[in-house]
Design an enzyme around this catalytic site. Structure first.
Site, mmCIF file in Angstrom:
data_model
loop_
_atom_site.group_PDB
_atom_site.id
_atom_site.type_symbol
_atom_site.label_atom_id
_atom_site.label_comp_id
_atom_site.label_asym_id
_atom_site.label_seq_id
_atom_site.Cartn_x
_atom_site.Cartn_y
_atom_site.Cartn_z
ATOM 1 N N ASP A 336 -68.677 9.593 70.769
ATOM 2 C CA ASP A 336 -69.441 8.436 70.296
ATOM 3 C C ASP A 336 -68.599 7.555 69.396
ATOM 4 O O ASP A 336 -67.441 7.849 69.116
ATOM 5 C CB ASP A 336 -70.704 8.906 69.577
ATOM 6 C CG ASP A 336 -70.410 9.648 68.281
ATOM 7 O OD1 ASP A 336 -69.294 10.194 68.128
ATOM 8 O OD2 ASP A 336 -71.289 9.689 67.403
ATOM 9 N N GLU A 339 -66.942 9.158 66.582
ATOM 10 C CA GLU A 339 -65.861 10.067 66.983
ATOM 11 C C GLU A 339 -66.182 11.534 66.727
ATOM 12 O O GLU A 339 -65.283 12.348 66.539
ATOM 13 C CB GLU A 339 -64.553 9.686 66.268
ATOM 14 C CG GLU A 339 -64.238 8.200 66.330
ATOM 15 C CD GLU A 339 -62.878 7.852 65.780
ATOM 16 O OE1 GLU A 339 -62.697 7.999 64.556
ATOM 17 O OE2 GLU A 339 -62.004 7.452 66.570
#
Length: 604
Positions: A336, A339
């Protein structure tokens, strides 16, 4: 210190020039997207001139009129306007029209561009025509917007001449802070010793080390610069060079050898080589965001310079490379935007859909009907997947699905709201003013209101501090407990301003059972089914209350920013002191877009 790879004195002059151009740009004809300048009807020939805001290269302007019997013929009486000339020092163009007609009583103007429709209908009165000398409108003429599938009758009401005023003190502060943030943002571009076009997430090299170019951060930052190049800084050669440098760096990284061996590599070193350390990869939102920025730049560049060779030779191949990748990987799991979680994510899918929709239009304009069809159909499939993130039993949007690793969390996440700001396309699909985004905004804010000590016993002029998600443990340089992020707080303010703008364009907003908790915050008498119509006192009061709430979020940013306007990544959930990377480029970019949204002119 250097800026734009030039010595300090020269670069400081360039940045000051950048600021002075922003001031002079206030003299453009109007903030409206389309506005009548003048018209003439001598009994047989009807002609006129129109101000048209240059939003994108491909556009259509039509004059719709009622004949001498005041018959609109189901809005079939139309005259096509055509491009005439650019207006120096602004992002407006003159368009003209002329036609021989036997009689005319009244007319209005319709402007179609980038999937949106704008109107100038003279504050719902239409323009009443008499056979006389040329008539010139005043700068108070306003524009309305409508969905891309507009009706066959003129909109019933026009957009108010002014956006809700909100808090005048915050209005003054944010204009000053906008200038500071712009300087800080530009300072992080092309720092000494870096490859041309390197955009550092922060100049911080230790505690934490953010001296890398994240594909996402660079694209979102450049998107702000493109918006200004297309509006307030049209024709500015310094800014054009910054954007071309960004393209150069990005195109190079598209072919750089990376650990993931894909376009979803998250970040690159200052010399444009791939980062080889352990990291959450791939992150597939980056190519979509980059393609979106490239498309917006391509449209603006072509309009301003007429240089088709740069668009077709440099930008088009890069755009298609990114979007072809998105077509192939959109359904795969990835990390995402934070991270931390491997799965399928609402935010990632939203920015992918936007990139593909813009890409379909771009491909069509560039003669690639096959890609246009593929991008459009893939965007439609992605939209179906996005809709599945709504959890009706919770009345909010789940941030991720099909999680295979990373942080475990309930599912509330501010990124779902950032997705509305950054990944929607003004079509009502999870846009800032849509019911499910509004409901999620309530749920996310409530989760932080009770979690952060800094939110206890808030004075009335402050808004809640907002973090990424309630379970966050990243403290800006390690793990303990998560904090409020500046870009999350400004993101809330921007969401509210964008929602107001959206409702104005739609002629109002109707409360649903889903959005009722949001509207109850601003109008205790709100009920499901109640409609707030533009131009009524109910709507004006609602819009002003929401604008004031947005300004309270900005007051929170003002309180926790450094006295010199520096914005770090975070501020502590207990003490309110800045923490994490100093002068995060994304923090400053988010402040700038919030400022534009507050003025009623949100970035694309």
């Amino acid at each position: 210190m250097q800026l734009f790879n030039l010595p300090l004195k020269v670069s400081f002059f360039l940045v000051l020039s950048y600021f002075s151009l922003l001031v002079s740009a206030a003299s453009i004809p109007s903030s409206a997207s389309v506005q009548l300048d003048s018209y003439n009807y001598d009994g047989s020939t009807f002609s006129g001139k129109i101000y048209v805001k240059n939003i994108a290269y491909s556009k259509k302007v039509t004059v719709i009129y009622a004949d001498g019997s005041d018959n609109w013929n189901n809005n079939g009486n139309t005259i096509a306007a055509s491009y005439s000339a650019p207006i120096s020092g602004s992002n407006y163009e003159y368009w003209t029209f002329s036609a021989s007609i036997n009689g005319i009583k009244e007319f209005y103007i319709k402007y179609e561009v980038s999937g949106k429709t704008y109107y100038d209908n003279n504050n719902s009165a239409n323009y009443q025509v008499s056979t006389s000398k040329p008539t010139t409108t005043t700068a108070t003429a306003t524009t309305t917007t409508a969905p891309s599938t507009s009706t066959t009758t003129p909109p019933s009401r026009s957009e108010p001449a002014t956006f809700p005023t909100g808090n005048s003190t915050i209005s003054s502060w944010i204009k000053k802070q906008e200038g500071i943030s712009r300087f800080a943002m530009l300072r992080n571009i092309n720092p000494p010793g870096s490859a041309t076009g390197f955009i550092a997430a922060s100049l911080s090299t230790a505690g934490p080390d953010y001296y890398y170019a994240w594909t996402r951060d660079a694209a979102l930052t450049s998107n702000v610069i493109v918006y200004e190049y297309n509006t307030t800084l049209s024709g500015n050669k310094t800014i054009l060079n910054v954007l071309k440098d960004y393209v150069t760096f990005s195109v190079k990284t598209q072919s750089t050898s990376t650990v993931c061996n894909c376009l979803g590599e998250p970040k690159f070193n200052p010399d444009a080589s791939g980062y080889t350390g352990a990291w959450g990869r791939p992150q597939n939102d980056g190519p979509a965001e980059r393609a979106t920025t490239f498309i917006l730049f391509a449209d603006s560049y072509l309009t301003q310079t007429k240089d088709a060779s740069y668009v077709t030779g440099t930008l088009k191949p890069a755009i298609f490379k990114d979007l072809d990748y998105v077509v192939n990987v959109w359904s795969n799991g990835c990390f995402d935007l934070w991270e931390e979680v491997n799965g399928v994510h609402f935010y990632t899918l939203m920015v992918m859909r936007k990139g593909l929709l813009l890409g379909a239009d771009f491909a069509k304009r560039n003669g690639d009907s096959t890609r246009a069809s593929t991008y459009s159909s893939t965007a439609s499939t992605i939209a179906n997947k996005i809709s599945s993130f709504w959890v009706s039993s919770n009345n909010w949007i789940q941030v991720s699905q099909s999680v295979t690793g990373g942080v475990s969390k309930k599912g509330l996440d501010v990124s779902t709201l950032l997705a509305a700001n950054l990944g929607s396309v003004d079509d009502g699909f999870f846009t800032p003013g849509s019911e499910k985004i509004l409901a999620t905004a309530v749920a996310v804010e409530d989760s932080f209101a009770s979690l952060y000590p800094i939110n206890k016993n808030l004075p009335s002029y402050l808004g809640n501090s907002i973090g990424r998600y309630p379970e966050d443990t990243y403290n800006g340089n390690g793990n303990s407990q998560g904090n409020s992020w500046f870009l999350a707080v400004t993101g809330y303010a921007e969401l509210y301003y964008r929602a107001i703008k959206e409702w104005i364009g739609n002629g109002g907003v109707t409360v649903s059972s889903i959005s009722l908790p949001f509207f109850k915050k601003f109008d205790s008498s709100a009920t499901s089914g109640k409609k707030y119509t533009v131009g009524t006192s109910d709507f004006n009061n609602l819009a002003q209350n929401i604008a004031l709430a947005a300004d309270r979020f900005l007051s929170t940013v003002q309180l926790h920013a450094h006295n010199n306007g520096s914005l770090a990544e975070e501020f502590d959930r207990t003490t309110g002191l800045s923490t994490g990377a100093r002068d995060l480029t994304w923090s400053h970019a988010s402040l700038i877009t919030a400022s534009y949204a507050k003025a009623g002119a949100p970035a694309a």
